[in-house]
Write an enzyme that holds these catalytic residues in place. Structure first.
Site, PDB file in Angstrom:
ATOM      1  N   LYS A  55      -9.885 -22.884 -30.609  1.00 31.43           N
ATOM      2  CA  LYS A  55     -10.706 -22.523 -31.763  1.00 31.43           C
ATOM      3  C   LYS A  55     -11.066 -23.763 -32.574  1.00 31.43           C
ATOM      4  O   LYS A  55     -12.217 -23.940 -32.995  1.00 31.43           O
ATOM      5  CB  LYS A  55      -9.970 -21.515 -32.646  1.00 31.43           C
ATOM      6  N   SER A  71      -5.834 -21.478 -35.628  1.00 32.43           N
ATOM      7  CA  SER A  71      -4.599 -20.692 -35.591  1.00 32.43           C
ATOM      8  C   SER A  71      -4.804 -19.447 -34.736  1.00 32.43           C
ATOM      9  O   SER A  71      -5.923 -18.980 -34.544  1.00 32.43           O
ATOM     10  CB  SER A  71      -4.163 -20.298 -37.006  1.00 32.43           C
ATOM     11  N   ASP A  72      -3.706 -18.940 -34.229  1.00 29.62           N
ATOM     12  CA  ASP A  72      -3.743 -17.696 -33.479  1.00 29.62           C
ATOM     13  C   ASP A  72      -2.336 -17.116 -33.434  1.00 29.62           C
ATOM     14  O   ASP A  72      -1.357 -17.832 -33.674  1.00 29.62           O
ATOM     15  CB  ASP A  72      -4.268 -17.893 -32.060  1.00 29.62           C
ATOM     16  N   GLN A  73      -2.262 -15.831 -33.137  1.00 35.57           N
ATOM     17  CA  GLN A  73      -0.967 -15.166 -33.096  1.00 35.57           C
ATOM     18  C   GLN A  73      -0.914 -14.217 -31.909  1.00 35.57           C
ATOM     19  O   GLN A  73      -1.884 -13.505 -31.632  1.00 35.57           O
ATOM     20  CB  GLN A  73      -0.726 -14.378 -34.384  1.00 35.57           C
ATOM     21  N   ALA A 108       0.639 -19.736 -33.954  1.00 35.22           N
ATOM     22  CA  ALA A 108       0.336 -21.144 -33.694  1.00 35.22           C
ATOM     23  C   ALA A 108      -0.617 -21.675 -34.751  1.00 35.22           C
ATOM     24  O   ALA A 108      -1.517 -20.969 -35.211  1.00 35.22           O
ATOM     25  CB  ALA A 108      -0.288 -21.304 -32.315  1.00 35.22           C
TER      26      ALA A 108
END
Length: 196
Positions: A55, A71-73, A108
């Site tokens: 991203k 960010s990511d989850q 993250a």
């Protein structure tokens, strides 16, 4: 504050925007364009980190002198990754599988210094023990919290999702919402930003 570089949040998530606003740092939001599908044989932390970095890097051409936050989850339970259900039916199914279980949420965050091609990376793990809810309680929760379909594991912890949760174990209470703030602050300091 070091104002030589713009700070970009590469996320369309209102929750992450709210989290970053609390730091009172000037930033702008840009929607990343990156395929969020998990890859075969990829662990949940690897998926979260790859997506966060992807991203951020997807916005590098548009912001060549910026610091970009990605960010990511990803949630993990029953030996499988759990993303965003996106529909009420999938959310109900997901929450039925999660009731009474301990779920690992991998959040993250990356900070990309585009001009110097330097990247800081971190994955935070939060263990969440879910309550053993009935089907009726799950249906009622989803009726009251329709945005939960856009959250990993359908658990919107910053809202009524708190009613689903029995216990949270984490080194950063912000991480479960989607943005590990403590490590992000470390990254911003490493890039010379004055945060106070």
């Amino acid at each position: 504050m070091n104002t030589s570089r713009k700070l970009i949040l590469g996320s369309s998530s209102l929750y992450r925007q709210q989290q970053l606003r609390r730091l009172q740092l000037p930033f702008q939001v840009a929607k990343p364009c990156f395929d969020e599908a998990p890859l075969p044989h990829e662990t949940a932390p690897q998926t979260a980190l790859r997506l966060a970095e992807g991203k951020a890097r997807s916005l590098a051409c548009a912001f060549p002198d910026a610091l970009i936050i990605g960010s990511d989850q990803v949630a993990w339970c029953h030996e499988q990754q759990l993303g965003k259900p996106l529909t009420v039916a999938k959310a109900q199914q997901m929450l039925r599988c999660l009731r009474g279980q301990t779920v690992s949420f991998y959040s993250a965050v990356v900070l990309l210094n585009v001009a110097e091609n330097r990247i800081h990376k971190h994955v935070d793990e939060t263990q969440v023990t879910m309550r053993a809810l009935t089907d009726a309680q799950i249906a009622h929760y989803l009726a009251l919290e329709p945005d939960a379909v856009h959250c990993a594991g359908a658990a919107k912890s910053e809202g009524l999702g708190a009613l689903l949760i029995e216990r949270i174990d984490s080194s950063d209470p912000h991480a479960l919402i989607g943005l590990p703030i403590f490590r992000l602050v470390d990254f911003l300091l490493a890039e010379g930003m004055e945060i106070l």
